[in-house]
Write an enzyme that holds these catalytic residues in place. Structure first.
Site, short mmCIF file in Angstrom:
data_model
loop_
_atom_site.label_atom_id
_atom_site.label_comp_id
_atom_site.label_asym_id
_atom_site.label_seq_id
_atom_site.Cartn_x
_atom_site.Cartn_y
_atom_site.Cartn_z
N HIS A 151 0.83 -1.21 0.00
CA HIS A 151 0.00 0.00 0.00
C HIS A 151 0.86 1.26 0.00
CE1 HIS A 151 -3.87 -2.07 1.56
NE2 HIS A 151 -3.98 -1.78 0.30
N ARG A 203 -11.63 -1.15 -11.25
CA ARG A 203 -11.70 -2.14 -10.18
C ARG A 203 -13.07 -2.08 -9.52
NH1 ARG A 203 -7.18 1.01 -8.77
NH2 ARG A 203 -5.14 0.12 -9.21
N ARG A 243 -13.07 -4.65 -14.87
CA ARG A 243 -12.70 -5.94 -14.30
C ARG A 243 -13.82 -6.40 -13.38
NH1 ARG A 243 -7.42 -6.27 -10.66
NH2 ARG A 243 -8.79 -5.25 -9.15
N GLU A 253 -2.67 -13.46 -14.94
CA GLU A 253 -2.04 -13.25 -13.64
C GLU A 253 -1.31 -14.49 -13.13
OE1 GLU A 253 -4.95 -10.51 -11.16
OE2 GLU A 253 -6.07 -11.93 -12.41
N ASN A 263 1.67 -7.64 -11.05
CA ASN A 263 1.87 -7.86 -9.61
C ASN A 263 1.68 -9.33 -9.25
OD1 ASN A 263 1.99 -5.08 -9.69
ND2 ASN A 263 0.04 -4.75 -8.69
N ASP A 264 0.52 -9.86 -9.60
CA ASP A 264 0.26 -11.27 -9.29
C ASP A 264 1.08 -12.20 -10.16
OD1 ASP A 264 -1.41 -11.65 -7.08
OD2 ASP A 264 -3.17 -11.02 -8.19
N ARG A 284 3.98 -11.25 -2.36
CA ARG A 284 4.05 -9.85 -2.78
C ARG A 284 4.45 -8.91 -1.65
NH1 ARG A 284 -1.53 -8.67 -5.88
NH2 ARG A 284 -0.91 -6.57 -5.28
N CYS A 314 -1.69 -3.85 -16.91
CA CYS A 314 -2.33 -2.95 -15.95
C CYS A 314 -1.75 -3.13 -14.55
CB CYS A 314 -3.84 -3.19 -15.91
SG CYS A 314 -4.33 -4.83 -15.36
#
Length: 555
Positions: A186, A309, A343, A432, A455-456, A466, A503
């Site tokens: 975050h 999102r 999404r 992902e 990221n994933d 992560r 993304c």
């Protein structure tokens, strides 16, 4: 930066440079020795009041913050309002514990349980520490922990930062440096959203004394220690020039020789599309951070939305949002941007939403999440697809819709069939997991586009959590194995004549964007503040130069 200075190195997660004196985040309140309890009911009342105070403070900050920060703060407030947490603390007071120790034990128990689960829930465990400190301080009659206010600009240094602290940063914070954290924490995400230089996973930084003047490079992760006044002024001058240059950034994304690359936005609601005026970071103006008020989505010059999102509409619900609520929220977004990629709900046992009622799992990062929730609750996806289709009809829009956490061709085919049956013409899937990347060509026989969530994809490719700061180097999107998977997807898209975008957080990094374009990616979706720097980075290179950089990175 500061050639003669000694330094440290961490992971740069938010572009920009800054220099100033260190101020370390204050330690949380110390828990006093246990008290003898004579009135358990009074202690239970103090527990309830403390949790209510924490939730109220976080909701107040959410209202002031807006955007993605607000959504994160609201999610934290939900944790403080969790009746299970209250019941556990009240049970402890009934057993003789005072309010402060009951809260400490209740939060610690929940933290341990989440930490053992790993993945996204392990990240939530770190958030519980911050909530615990706030609740204990309230129960003791002390001010809740907060950010320092020295009365002058400073570089904030901490072991780690909670989302609540990061979302509440004032204009006097020049940069962030933390000893823990990763590129998708975050802290990293919110720092990028604010245009604030940030470095995470920087071992030894908390050993610096308050007042030590350091230089921070949020791109390279370098920390220069002991800068002179002249060196500090030079950092400020070059950073101001960089921001001024970005402020003049205009036009669509394209390389120096005219190769088009769509630059899109990641959003959570229609509010994120309104031109905003955040508090300046690093002494810059909001125009410097957002790229000015040029034409384009959200005042950034972006060409649409690459990631809407939708789960933020579901976050604070004990019951799912109604069909009509969803239609209204989606239609508002469709009315503000010509091109929107939606999404569908990205939740599950790793990102628990109360209304789903999913059972706990030993390893939720490898369990029921994303599209897999449909295996247990198909009505959730059906209602959402119906709402998206109706919102598109009312807004006169043609949204693109994609499913998260798709693993097999069969899952992609089933999702595409159901979405098209609702009247949704443009259907895609998120890539992902490596299995999806390896089968990208077959996926594109079933769907119209792919969107890569780096990221994933990095987490699953390298079997690295992560949020694990000690493994942050494995999650660096420049890792050749990750780039090879992206290249596989891009080549599949080229052969099929269908778009393949990115993304994940990598898309908003101006050092990485040319690599992704060189691999064949056709669009990049990012936080609004990242658009001008990425546009400039692409404009400074030809497509052949981007390809050469990609080849070098793969080797």
């Amino acid at each position: 930066m500061g050639g003669g200075c000694r330094g440290l190195v961490g992971l740069g997660v938010s572009q920009g440079r800054a220099a100033g004196p260190v101020i370390r985040l204050a330690d949380p309140p110390e828990l006093p020795a246990p008290r003898t309890v004579t009135d358990p009911g009074a202690e239970a009342a103090t527990v309830a009041k403390a949790l209510e105070a924490v939730a109220a403070e976080l909701n107040r900050r959410a209202l002031a913050a807006g955007g993605e920060a607000a959504e994160i703060l609201e999610a934290l407030a939900m944790i403080a309002e969790d009746p299970v947490l209250l019941e556990e603390a009240e049970r402890l007071t009934a057993g003789g514990a005072d309010a402060a120790h009951a809260l400490d034990a209740a939060f610690s128990g929940h933290r341990e349980a989440l930490a053992q689960l790993g993945g996204y829930l392990a990240e939530r465990a770190a958030d519980l520490d911050d909530l615990k400190h706030r609740a204990v301080a309230s129960a003791l009659g002390l001010p809740m922990p907060g950010l320092p206010s020295p009365g002058h600009p400073y570089v904030l240094v901490a072991t780690d930062l909670s989302p609540a602290d990061t979302a509440g940063l004032g204009g006097d914070v020049l940069a962030l440096v933390t000893e823990r954290g990763g590129p998708t924490s975050h802290t990293a995400i919110l720092a990028r959203a604010r245009g604030l230089p940030a470095v995470v996973a920087c071992a030894g930084v908390t050993g610096l004394a308050d007042g030590t003047v350091i230089g921070v490079d949020g791109g390279t992760g370098e920390i220069a220690i002991g800068l002179s006044e002249r060196e500090t002024a030079e950092v400020a001058r070059t950073e101001a020039a960089r921001r001024a240059r970005l402020r003049t950034s205009r036009g669509p994304g394209r390389t120096a020789d005219g190769h088009a690359v769509k630059l899109l936005l990641n959003i959570g609601s229609a509010e994120d599309l309104a031109p905003h005026d955040p508090e300046p970071a690093s002494g810059g103006t909001s125009a410097e951070q957002t790229g000015g008020a040029e034409a384009g989505v959200g005042g950034t010059g972006a060409e649409g939305v690459g990631l809407f999102r939708t789960e933020f509409l579901f976050l604070d619900r004990r019951q799912p949002p109604s069909f009509e609520e969803q239609v209204t929220a989606y239609a508002e977004v469709f009315g503000r941007a010509e091109h929107v990629i939606v999404r569908t709900l990205d939740a599950g046992t790793d990102k628990p939403l109360p209304f789903l009622g999913l059972p706990q799992e030993q390893n939720p990062a490898l369990g029921v999440r994303g599209l897999r929730v449909d295996r247990l609750l198909p009505e959730v996806l059906d209602t959402q697809l119906d709402a998206i289709a109706e919102a598109a009809r009312r807004a006169g829009a043609e949204p693109w819709v994609m499913a998260p956490m798709v693993t097999t061709v069969g899952e992609a085919s089933d999702f595409a069939r159901r979405a098209r049956a609702k009247g949704i013409a443009h259907v895609g899937v998120m890539v992902e997991v490596p299995a999806a990347a390896l089968r990208a060509g077959r996926l594109l026989q079933e769907v119209d586009f792919l969107s890569i969530g780096t990221n994933d994809l990095a987490q699953y490719t390298f079997a690295a959590d992560r949020q694990h700061s000690a493994l942050a180097d494995l999650l660096d999107p420049r890792q050749p194995a990750l780039l090879e998977l992206i290249a596989l997807c891009a080549e599949a898209g080229r052969q099929a004549g269908k778009p393949v975008g990115v993304c994940g957080e990598a898309a908003g990094d101006p050092l990485l964007a040319p690599l992704l374009v060189g691999l064949g990616v056709t669009s990049l979706s990012m936080a609004a503040v990242c658009v001008p720097a990425v546009r400039e980075a692409l404009a400074g290179l030809t497509l052949d130069e981007c390809r050469e950089r990609a080849r070098a990175a793969l080797e």
